[in-house]
Design an enzyme around this catalytic site. Structure first.
Site, mmCIF file in Angstrom:
data_model
loop_
_atom_site.group_PDB
_atom_site.id
_atom_site.type_symbol
_atom_site.label_atom_id
_atom_site.label_comp_id
_atom_site.label_asym_id
_atom_site.label_seq_id
_atom_site.Cartn_x
_atom_site.Cartn_y
_atom_site.Cartn_z
ATOM 1 N N HIS A 11 -9.572 1.664 -15.922
ATOM 2 C CA HIS A 11 -10.365 2.525 -16.033
ATOM 3 C C HIS A 11 -10.275 2.684 -17.732
ATOM 4 C CE1 HIS A 11 -6.889 4.892 -15.904
ATOM 5 N NE2 HIS A 11 -7.696 5.962 -16.415
ATOM 6 N N GLN A 15 -11.876 5.659 -20.776
ATOM 7 C CA GLN A 15 -12.543 7.114 -20.875
ATOM 8 C C GLN A 15 -13.529 7.304 -21.976
ATOM 9 O OE1 GLN A 15 -9.447 10.182 -20.488
ATOM 10 N NE2 GLN A 15 -8.000 8.510 -20.915
ATOM 11 N N ASN A 49 -6.985 3.192 -22.790
ATOM 12 C CA ASN A 49 -5.590 3.006 -22.717
ATOM 13 C C ASN A 49 -5.165 2.315 -21.714
ATOM 14 O OD1 ASN A 49 -5.668 4.994 -24.951
ATOM 15 N ND2 ASN A 49 -5.328 6.534 -23.355
#
Ligand SMILES: [Zn+2]
Length: 388
Positions: free
Chosen positions: A204, A206, A191
């Site tokens: 980052h 996930q 995201n």
């Protein structure tokens, strides 16, 4: 903290993987190009209590979809100031989730996971005999993938070598998490941007190791089964061949990958990226496909930034980037692909999921997919690269 250094088979020959533990027992893995630098065994000095998250998944009897309920996540870190970023390396006396003073790519178990726990110690069978109120423990694993130690970078700023290292990390995690008991699907995603609800600015992504097949994947598998029954062929192979033959919605094509706007795109700017050869997940890619992917993916992200970012204010385009991988059970027809979309309709307008989308799951798209593909071709990088 004992660190275990291994070179993972199947990854780029020069990728080194170093596994370690955080103070509360969570796993942390560093991925490095070449040999791991010194300091990968740095201890986590924070006084953390042992992690004991729990959640449950409940079956929606109206749709057959599993819903994860993880009430403990309400206490998670929310928009910390940059000097307290938990994803920056630990240095200058400040301790973060990553004990090393620097890193290339680092993956660790989320401190506030939606799914956690070993199915071996939890019952995987529904705990209720009542078909209207079926629950199961929310077992699985949630991991955070830090793409770079540079707090102010974004994925599109990475060079191809670093993007390849992220690909190696995604591949390693897919292989390992898929093998965990009770895991049905491994979902790698990013995201990007506060518009999407991202609570940490550090670049980052996930990874969720889910104890069920996600609803969108389940619907695709049903459609693929219908297509197989009607034609004897694989739906995804036919789809990629048709888009490549037609070309109007193709955004970018390499030797091994093609990106196109889907015929019935849900989002104004939505791109699906497929390898030409059907594989179930990232572990199935061969070396030629792996080598080409970073350049193709970075070019797509940079085109999104050109159309929807704000270069003057250093605000990149918000997007969701979602790797679709076959479930570990009954996933044979599903083809690995990436779905990338932005929540922007134009550079200054957001697409909101309102009454029709959120209320009814019926998308209303006010940009023709063919026009979106043309715009995304117009902003191609003009020197070198694979773009057509
Ligand atoms: Zn940071």
């Amino acid at each position: 903290m004992a660190a275990t250094v291994t070179t993972t088979a199947g990854l780029a020959g020069s990728t080194t993987r170093t596994a370690a533990r955080l103070a509360d027992g969570r796993e942390l893995i560093y991925f490095d190009r070449g040999e791991a630098p010194a300091g990968r065994d740095a201890a986590d000095l924070r006084p953390l209590d042992a992690a004991a998250p729990s959640s449950e998944v409940r079956l929606d009897p109206l749709t057959g979809a599993w819903v994860t309920v993880a009430a403990h996540r309400q206490v998670r870190t929310y928009h910390p100031p940059a000097d307290q970023c938990p994803l920056c390396p630990s240095r200058d006396g400040r301790l973060s989730e990553i004990p090393a003073a620097d890193y290339q790519v680092a993956v660790f178990e989320n401190r506030f996971p939606s799914l956690a726990g070993n199915p071996a110690t939890h019952p995987v069978q529904p705990t209720s005999g009542d078909p209207l109120h079926t629950t199961r423990p929310g077992t699985g694993r949630c991991e955070v993938v830090c793409f770079t130690a540079d707090h102010s970078a974004s994925f599109a700023d990475l060079d191809e070598d670093r993007a390849r290292l992220v690909l190696d990390a995604w591949t390693d995690r897919t292989a390992e998490l898929s093998a965990l008991e009770g895991v049905r699907q491994v979902y790698c995603f990013e995201n990007r941007g506060p518009e999407i609800g991202v609570t940490l600015a550090h670049p980052h992504g996930q990874i969720y190791a889910l104890p069920f097949t996600t609803p969108r994947t389940a619907r695709m598998i049903e459609q693929a089964a219908r297509h197989r029954a009607a034609t004897g062929r694989n739906l995804f192979e036919d789809l990629v061949a048709a888009e490549r033959a037609d070309g109007e919605r193709v955004v970018l094509a390499g030797e091994h990958w093609t990106a196109f706007v889907p015929f019935a795109a849900r989002w104004p700017y939505e791109v699906h990226l497929h390898p030409h050869r059907r594989v179930p997940d990232l572990t199935g890619l061969d070396e030629d496909e792996r080598a080409e992917l970073p350049g193709v993916y970075l070019e797509l992200l940079r085109r999104f930034d050109r159309l929807f970012g704000d270069a003057e204010r250093h605000v990149p385009a918000p997007y969701i980037s979602a790797w679709h991988q076959a479930p570990t059970v009954d996933g044979g027809e599903l083809a690995l692909h990436l779905e990338l979309f932005t929540v922007r309709r134009t550079a200054d307008k957001l697409k909101y999921l309102a009454g029709t989308e959120s209320g009814m799951e019926a998308f209303m798209n006010d940009v023709a997919p063919e026009d979106a593909a043309r715009r995304l071709r117009e902003v191609a990088t003009t020197t070198g690269g694979e773009q057509q």
